[in-house]
Design an enzyme around this catalytic site. Structure first.
Site, PDB file in Angstrom:
ATOM      1  N   PRO A 160       0.812  -1.215   0.000  1.00 37.10           N
ATOM      2  CA  PRO A 160       0.000   0.000   0.000  1.00 37.10           C
ATOM      3  C   PRO A 160       0.847   1.268   0.000  1.00 37.10           C
ATOM      4  O   PRO A 160       0.365   2.345  -0.328  1.00 37.10           O
ATOM      5  CB  PRO A 160      -0.827  -0.106   1.281  1.00 37.10           C
ATOM      6  CG  PRO A 160      -0.236  -1.195   2.090  1.00 37.10           C
ATOM      7  CD  PRO A 160       0.600  -2.052   1.188  1.00 37.10           C
TER       8      PRO A 160
ATOM      9  N   ASP B  64     -10.122   1.776 -24.304  1.00 34.80           N
ATOM     10  CA  ASP B  64     -10.378   1.597 -22.875  1.00 34.80           C
ATOM     11  C   ASP B  64     -10.192   2.905 -22.117  1.00 34.80           C
ATOM     12  O   ASP B  64      -9.411   3.758 -22.534  1.00 34.80           O
ATOM     13  CB  ASP B  64      -9.352   0.625 -22.252  1.00 34.80           C
ATOM     14  CG  ASP B  64      -9.663  -0.817 -22.577  1.00 34.80           C
ATOM     15  OD1 ASP B  64     -10.797  -1.108 -22.960  1.00 34.80           O
ATOM     16  OD2 ASP B  64      -8.731  -1.633 -22.431  1.00 34.80           O
TER      17      ASP B  64
HETATM   18  C1  LIG Z   1      -1.580  -5.870   6.005  1.00 38.41           C
HETATM   19  S1  LIG Z   1      -0.677  -5.393   4.600  1.00 38.41           S
HETATM   20  C2  LIG Z   1       0.664  -4.486   5.313  1.00 38.41           C
HETATM   21  C3  LIG Z   1       0.368  -3.051   5.407  1.00 38.41           C
HETATM   22  C4  LIG Z   1       1.528  -2.225   5.943  1.00 38.41           C
HETATM   23  N1  LIG Z   1       1.578  -2.301   7.364  1.00 38.41           N
HETATM   24  C5  LIG Z   1       1.314  -0.779   5.540  1.00 38.41           C
HETATM   25  O1  LIG Z   1       0.540  -0.094   6.172  1.00 38.41           O
HETATM   26  O2  LIG Z   1       1.895  -0.371   4.498  1.00 38.41           O
HETATM   27  C6  LIG Z   1       0.082  -6.887   4.100  1.00 38.41           C
HETATM   28  C7  LIG Z   1       0.449  -6.967   2.645  1.00 38.41           C
HETATM   29  O3  LIG Z   1      -0.705  -6.880   1.826  1.00 38.41           O
HETATM   30  C8  LIG Z   1      -0.345  -6.330   0.586  1.00 38.41           C
HETATM   31  N2  LIG Z   1      -1.186  -5.153   0.352  1.00 38.41           N
HETATM   32  C9  LIG Z   1      -2.070  -4.614   1.232  1.00 38.41           C
HETATM   33  N3  LIG Z   1      -2.689  -3.550   0.706  1.00 38.41           N
HETATM   34  C10 LIG Z   1      -2.205  -3.402  -0.553  1.00 38.41           C
HETATM   35  C11 LIG Z   1      -2.450  -2.462  -1.590  1.00 38.41           C
HETATM   36  N4  LIG Z   1      -3.318  -1.460  -1.451  1.00 38.41           N
HETATM   37  N5  LIG Z   1      -1.775  -2.614  -2.766  1.00 38.41           N
HETATM   38  C12 LIG Z   1      -0.888  -3.607  -2.907  1.00 38.41           C
HETATM   39  N6  LIG Z   1      -0.613  -4.523  -1.953  1.00 38.41           N
HETATM   40  C13 LIG Z   1      -1.253  -4.426  -0.788  1.00 38.41           C
HETATM   41  C14 LIG Z   1       1.139  -6.021   0.635  1.00 38.41           C
HETATM   42  O4  LIG Z   1       1.825  -7.126   0.063  1.00 38.41           O
HETATM   43  C15 LIG Z   1       1.368  -5.897   2.113  1.00 38.41           C
HETATM   44  O5  LIG Z   1       2.707  -6.103   2.449  1.00 38.41           O
END
Ligand SMILES: C[S@@+](CC[C@H](N)C(=O)[O-])C[C@H]1O[C@@H](n2cnc3c(N)ncnc32)[C@H](O)[C@@H]1O
Length: 277
Positions: free
Chosen positions: A92, A176
């Site tokens: 994220p 698109d």
């Molecule tokens: C619970 S999340 C970790 C969030 C992290 N503590 C932060 O706030 O950036 C666990 C994993 O889900 C994935 N993930 C969660 N949200 C995402 C998003 N919006 N885009 C891409 N990957 C995401 C990523 O691989 C991330 O490391």
């Protein structure tokens, strides 16, 4: 194109066997390898996470299994002649995933995905591989998922449909929403198919006219209308040169006016009276 995904939930990637991506695999256009990160653990519990340095809630994914997994997956791809790899790290806190980035990724021969769980992967893993290959840290939206697997599915589907030969009609992604070129900053308007009347609802007459120029204009006007309704920020970001005379007429009907300082900013803005409404 070769894709490798290292994950603790290989079964989460099952959808890569169906529909467009599944077909691309069957036809040999995509070579997908899904790997279980726990295969690179050496303790009884197949541990992949540990407590964070500095304290705080949650767990962090450990360096060792990721390092061993990536080394082996990369060695295998190099041996198979997969070309230059790029690491795609869903997070994220990454750069937003856009159609433009999908186009960029679709031009690479080999993508290696590292979907994480918990609080993410120990930073040193990303920094280590960044010395060897391009790393794309990518977010699929401003929200937090429990893991990166769903992000891998999203990115893969957007990238795969751009690969030559994957879509039946190579033209179909040209119009698109977000497509580079004329649609770069516009959302696609509505689409219709047979029957010509459904529950008393007809088809916009212009679509039945057979007049290609008029149809193209109608589609563009509808794209401007939809973008105004759902993503006015896209219009605000567009350089005025991207809009032709007819676009400007439509934009004016939709309540846009050129910024009096357009020369300086190069932007269109909503009319003040509309903002106040
Ligand atoms: C619970 S999340 C970790 C969030 C992290 N503590 C932060 O706030 O950036 C666990 C994993 O889900 C994935 N993930 C969660 N949200 C995402 C998003 N919006 N885009 C891409 N990957 C995401 C990523 O691989 C991330 O490391």
């Amino acid at each position: 194109m070769r894709l490798d995904v290292v994950t603790i939930f290989p079964e989460y990637l099952e959808p890569l066997n169906v529909s467009l991506v599944g077909k691309a695999r069957t036809r040999g256009l995509l070579d997908v390898g899904v790997h279980d990160l726990r295969d690179w653990t050496h303790d009884r519990h197949n541990t992949v996470d540990d407590t964070p340095y500095g304290g705080g809630p949650g767990m962090v994914m450990k360096t060792e299994p990721w390092g061993e997994a990536l080394d082996e997956v990369l060695a295998d791809g190099y041996e198979a002649g997969a070309g230059a790899p790029a690491l795609v790290v869903p997070t994220p806190s990454g750069r937003p995933f856009t159609q433009e980035l999908a186009v960029e990724l679709s031009s690479r021969p080999w993508l290696v995905f590292t979907p994480a769980r918990y609080e993410g992967i120990d930073r040193r893993v990303i920094d280590e591989y960044a010395t060897r290959m391009p790393v794309y840290e990518v977010s699929i939206g401003d929200y937090v998922l429990a893991g990166g697997e769903a992000a891998v599915l999203v990115i893969t589907e957007a990238v795969a449909r751009l690969l030559p030969g994957v879509l039946g009609n190579a033209e179909s992604h040209r119009d698109d929403s977000f497509a580079p070129g004329a649609m770069a900053n516009l959302l696609e308007g509505p689409v219709h198919t047979k029957p010509p009347v459904w529950r008393g609802r007809g088809i916009p007459e212009v679509l039945l006219s057979g007049h290609h120029g008029k149809i193209a204009r109608w589609r563009r006007d509808e794209a401007l209308r939809r973008t105004t309704a759902h993503r006015p920020d896209l219009i605000e970001r567009t350089a005025p040169e991207a809009f032709d005379k007819k676009d400007r007429e439509m934009l004016s009907i939709l309540g846009w006016a050129p910024d009096p300082e357009a020369g300086r900013h190069g932007r269109f803005w909503r009319r003040v009276e509309d903002v106040e409404e």
